[in-house]
Write a protein that holds these residues in place. Structure first.
Motif, PDB file in Angstrom:
ATOM      1  N   SER A  56       1.366  -1.659   0.295  1.00  0.00           N
ATOM      2  CA  SER A  56      -0.263  -0.137   0.504  1.00  0.00           C
ATOM      3  C   SER A  56       1.207   1.627  -0.252  1.00  0.00           C
ATOM      4  O   SER A  56       1.927   0.939   0.424  1.00  0.00           O
ATOM      5  N   THR A  57      -0.062   2.112  -0.208  1.00  0.00           N
ATOM      6  CA  THR A  57       0.903   3.467  -0.837  1.00  0.00           C
ATOM      7  C   THR A  57      -0.226   4.788  -0.282  1.00  0.00           C
ATOM      8  O   THR A  57      -0.721   5.305  -0.686  1.00  0.00           O
ATOM      9  N   VAL A  58       1.163   5.683   0.193  1.00  0.00           N
ATOM     10  CA  VAL A  58       0.111   7.648   0.446  1.00  0.00           C
ATOM     11  C   VAL A  58       1.128   7.855  -0.504  1.00  0.00           C
ATOM     12  O   VAL A  58       2.198   8.128  -0.327  1.00  0.00           O
ATOM     13  N   PHE A 203      11.310  -3.293  -5.512  1.00  0.00           N
ATOM     14  CA  PHE A 203      10.983  -1.837  -5.736  1.00  0.00           C
ATOM     15  C   PHE A 203      11.605  -1.183  -6.649  1.00  0.00           C
ATOM     16  O   PHE A 203      10.529  -0.113  -7.797  1.00  0.00           O
ATOM     17  N   VAL A 204      12.584  -1.366  -7.042  1.00  0.00           N
ATOM     18  CA  VAL A 204      13.396  -0.367  -8.793  1.00  0.00           C
ATOM     19  C   VAL A 204      12.119  -1.192  -9.689  1.00  0.00           C
ATOM     20  O   VAL A 204      12.333  -0.095 -10.897  1.00  0.00           O
ATOM     21  N   THR A 205      11.965  -2.612  -9.918  1.00  0.00           N
ATOM     22  CA  THR A 205      10.515  -2.852 -10.899  1.00  0.00           C
ATOM     23  C   THR A 205       9.738  -1.781 -10.838  1.00  0.00           C
ATOM     24  O   THR A 205       9.253  -1.404 -11.810  1.00  0.00           O
ATOM     25  N   ARG A 206       9.225  -1.770  -9.679  1.00  0.00           N
ATOM     26  CA  ARG A 206       7.524  -1.167  -9.386  1.00  0.00           C
ATOM     27  C   ARG A 206       7.789   0.728  -9.871  1.00  0.00           C
ATOM     28  O   ARG A 206       7.024   0.930 -10.465  1.00  0.00           O
ATOM     29  N   TYR A 207       9.031   1.236  -9.129  1.00  0.00           N
ATOM     30  CA  TYR A 207       9.056   2.649  -9.550  1.00  0.00           C
ATOM     31  C   TYR A 207      10.179   2.712 -10.628  1.00  0.00           C
ATOM     32  O   TYR A 207      10.855   3.425 -11.205  1.00  0.00           O
TER      33      TYR A 207
END
Length: 518
Positions: A56-58, A203-207
């Motif tokens: 999840s992210t804010v 993380f590197v993939t998601r962003y």
């Protein structure tokens, strides 16, 4: 001016709280128990605010003034999962990620991945004390100021690189997904490195940062972590870094056999005595950079051989070495004689200012403590740690909730439960050397505080010597010292110098357009 324009995926939630009710006594365990004893149960299901959302992210938007210019950026606060081999999430790792706005081509924009240490502490120390866009309220020497709060960090690295701060499992808001998940999957030198390498790859993939130059920074035990990650990322994730930054490094699993451990701490003793003006004027009048080389030379060429000779050392040499130790460290020669020329760090912290009625700090020996009794050989507490906790904990809790919009009932673990920690097969220093030899583009920067008694500067130098025993990596290795302690960046003058060193290092470690080869 602060702006918060956007919040998404508001389900930012947390993990496990203990049942608030008393359990019934186990049969046979309490002779007073009867069938009429009440059995208490939690009457309500767990709150959604107490259940981990591992993905999840804010998202919020802000502006800070950095190096005199207004810099807009986006902040992401949230969790990404750690998956097991079947693809099921077994933990959620909390992170805060700051991305400068207005960058069209992020393939040339460096990404800095930041860890703190412990091994059970969160990444708040460098986030709001060193490199992040917001800085906690402290004075120029790093002491806490009330009311607690934050201000812009004019020396933040966000103008140079996007930064993600990572909290390993059971630090910050990071947690396992359930009690059935064994902690042994996470809590150990190599276990920690393995799952975090997988998480970094996710993380590197998601962003979408695979093309970006990548750097990794760790402080204290975080240096053990990132040294191992440098090789693990290459071997298992096929991710190659441009730079590793070690802030106040540990011994990195490199042995200090025999008399080495006793000898190597002596330059730190000397630096601390210099700071507290416990030396003769001939040394007090020198700059610390001019004084310490003499002590380092004595340590390697006189003290180390003397300790190695042990009981066979003749009386005259023993007396002469004790006299030099007293001259350099401010501790009486008789104390050294009584300890076979090897005074422990714990005794040094108690002994140096005993006549003045004070102890000194472990992580930062500029700090003074006051024990219940002046007698003894071990201090009652670490004064610097008390002050740091006082400054950082309220500031970070408030910052996450009220500026980054991450609202949860979960306790933020400044120091979390990660014990027992498996220390077996710690080869992280050698792993870092292997990573550098295999990757010609990988550079190393080490930053040390002269007054750090936990991860002292001369031991850091020794580790660098052992990482590169053949002397083939010297053009890609750099050490820098600062007149502060473990968190050298808390002192404003050193924060300025240290961040400028980071900027220069990042720029020098990137060489676009040139082939990566020997």
């Amino acid at each position: 001016m602060r702006k918060r324009l956007l919040v998404t995926q508001l389900t930012v939630l947390c993990i496990s709280v203990c049942a608030i009710a008393q359990r019934p006594p186990a049969p046979g365990r309490d002779r007073m128990a009867t069938n009429s004893d009440p059995v208490y149960q939690n009457p309500l299901p767990p709150s959604k605010k107490a259940v981990l959302a591992p993905d999840s992210t804010v998202i919020t938007r802000h502006t800070s003034v950095i190096r005199g210019a207004s810099l807009p950026y986006t902040a992401y606060a949230g969790t990404l999962p750690v998956y097991n081999e079947e693809g099921s999430p077994i933990a959620g790792v909390f992170y805060t990620y700051y991305e400068r706005e207005g960058i069209e081509d992020r393939t040339k924009r460096p990404l800095l991945i930041s860890f703190n240490g412990g091994p059970g502490t969160a990444s708040l120390w460098m986030e709001i004390g060193y490199t992040g866009p917001r800085l906690l309220q402290i004075d120029d020497e790093g002491n806490p100021i009330q009311p607690y709060g934050m201000r812009d960090n004019p020396y933040s690295l966000l103008d140079e690189a996007d930064i993600v701060y990572v909290d390993p499992v059971n630090t910050g808001y990071s947690r396992k997904t359930g009690k059935e998940v064994p902690g042994s999957l996470f809590f150990g030198v190599n276990e920690d490195i393995k799952y975090l390498a997988q998480w970094i790859s996710l993380f590197v993939t998601r962003y979408n940062r695979w093309k970006s130059p990548k750097f990794i920074i760790g402080e204290s035990y975080g240096t053990t972590r990132v040294s191992g990650l440098a090789l693990e990322l290459q071997k298992t994730q096929f991710m190659y870094l441009n730079g590793v930054i070690l802030v106040s490094p540990t011994t990195l699993g490199i042995d200090r056999p025999g008399p080495l451990a006793g000898a190597l701490k002596t330059p730190y003793f000397a630096a601390t005595a210099w700071y507290h003006k416990q030396l003769a004027s001939e040394y007090e009048q020198k700059k610390i950079e001019d004084f310490l080389p003499e002590v380092e030379n004595f340590t390697i060429n006189e003290l180390l051989p003397a300790l190695a000779r042990g009981g066979t050392l003749d009386k005259a040499t023993r007396t002469a070495v004790a006299g030099k130790l007293a001259k350099y460290t401010g501790v009486d020669a008789m104390v050294y004689m009584a300890n076979n020329l090897d005074v422990s760090s714990q005794q040094f912290w108690k002994e140096l200012l005993r006549k003045q009625g004070h102890t000194i700090g472990r992580l930062d020996s500029r700090y003074l403590g006051l024990d219940k009794k002046n007698a003894g050989e071990i201090s009652d507490y670490n004064p610097e740690q008390v002050e740091w906790n006082n400054a950082f904990s309220p500031a970070m809790n408030d910052y996450l909730k009220n500026e980054l919009g991450y609202k949860t009932d979960l306790k933020y673990y400044v120091f979390g439960p990660v014990r027992p920690w498996n220390q077996e097969n710690n080869n992280t220093g050698n792993d870092l050397g292997d990573a550098m030899r295999q990757n010609p583009a990988l550079h190393l920067l080490v930053q040390s505080g002269y007054f750090d008694g936990a991860c002292d500067f001369f031991n850091a130098k020794y580790s660098m010597w052992q990482i590169d025993q053949g002397g083939n990596l010297q053009d890609r290795m750099e050490w820098a010292g600062y007149e502060s302690g473990h968190m050298m960046y808390l002192r404003m003058k050193d924060r300025i110098k240290a961040t400028e060193k980071l900027r220069a290092f990042i720029k020098s470690a990137i060489n676009f357009g040139s082939p990566i080869k020997y």
